[in-house]
Design a protein around this motif. Structure first.
Motif, PDB file in Angstrom:
ATOM      1  N   LEU A  14       8.935  21.793 118.529  1.00  0.00           N
ATOM      2  CA  LEU A  14       9.321  22.283 119.861  1.00  0.00           C
ATOM      3  C   LEU A  14       9.408  23.803 119.893  1.00  0.00           C
ATOM      4  O   LEU A  14       8.935  24.441 120.836  1.00  0.00           O
ATOM      5  CB  LEU A  14      10.669  21.695 120.291  1.00  0.00           C
ATOM      6  N   PHE A  15      10.025  24.378 118.864  1.00  0.00           N
ATOM      7  CA  PHE A  15      10.176  25.833 118.832  1.00  0.00           C
ATOM      8  C   PHE A  15       8.824  26.536 118.814  1.00  0.00           C
ATOM      9  O   PHE A  15       8.661  27.582 119.448  1.00  0.00           O
ATOM     10  CB  PHE A  15      11.021  26.271 117.639  1.00  0.00           C
ATOM     11  N   ILE A  16       7.857  25.982 118.110  1.00  0.00           N
ATOM     12  CA  ILE A  16       6.523  26.591 118.110  1.00  0.00           C
ATOM     13  C   ILE A  16       5.967  26.595 119.523  1.00  0.00           C
ATOM     14  O   ILE A  16       5.504  27.625 120.023  1.00  0.00           O
ATOM     15  CB  ILE A  16       5.577  25.855 117.138  1.00  0.00           C
ATOM     16  N   PHE A  17       6.032  25.465 120.207  1.00  0.00           N
ATOM     17  CA  PHE A  17       5.512  25.380 121.566  1.00  0.00           C
ATOM     18  C   PHE A  17       6.334  26.219 122.549  1.00  0.00           C
ATOM     19  O   PHE A  17       5.796  26.760 123.501  1.00  0.00           O
ATOM     20  CB  PHE A  17       5.466  23.924 122.041  1.00  0.00           C
ATOM     21  N   ILE A  18       7.623  26.317 122.330  1.00  0.00           N
ATOM     22  CA  ILE A  18       8.488  27.034 123.266  1.00  0.00           C
ATOM     23  C   ILE A  18       8.382  28.547 123.110  1.00  0.00           C
ATOM     24  O   ILE A  18       8.415  29.285 124.088  1.00  0.00           O
ATOM     25  CB  ILE A  18       9.956  26.570 123.087  1.00  0.00           C
TER      26      ILE A  18
END
Length: 145
Positions: A14-18
């Motif tokens: 999620l952090f990569i995408f966010i």
């Protein structure tokens, strides 16, 4: 033990995408770049964007928000075995990630928090229903023995 691995892996995903600087570029060419700014722009946080149902990219991105946080809730629940804790932790992360996005050159939006919340609430309702059905089956099995 496996549930903590799933949770940490999903949060990382999620952090990569966010926080990736250009989501479209990342999705099209897997170019992973991050930009940090010490002076974030929060002017768009309360702005309601036009919901363009004909724009597939927009729909996919918002659907991704809901699914991403649906799964986050599920993995928090698997780890904690507690519906309320999973609900709280998922919402805290939904709010913090939207608040942090402007530090990475992205727009954090209140509407996105609501979309994230929708995914969380759907998963929470399904987990609660499953838990209640499971308890009813256990009671019925106990009464028949």
């Amino acid at each position: 033990m496996f549930s903590i691995f799933l949770l940490i892996s999903w949060i990382t995903f999620l952090f990569i995408f966010i926080f990736v600087s250009d989501l479209s570029l990342f999705l099209s060419s897997l170019s992973l770049t991050f930009t940090f700014t010490a002076t974030p722009d929060y002017t768009k946080f309360l702005t309601i964007y036009v919901i363009d149902l004909s724009n597939q990219s927009f729909i996919l991105q918002k659907f991704g928000h809901a699914i991403g946080f649906y799964l986050l809730y599920f993995f928090f629940y698997l780890y904690s075995k507690n519906l309320k804790k999973a609900f709280l932790y998922s919402h805290v992360l939904a709010i913090l990630t939207e608040a942090a996005q402007p530090f990475f050159g992205r727009d954090g939006r209140l509407l996105d928090i609501l979309i994230n919340s929708t995914g969380i609430m759907i998963c929470a309702a399904l987990c609660l229903a499953y838990k209640q059905i499971h308890q009813l089956h256990k009671k019925a099995a106990y009464k028949t023995t």
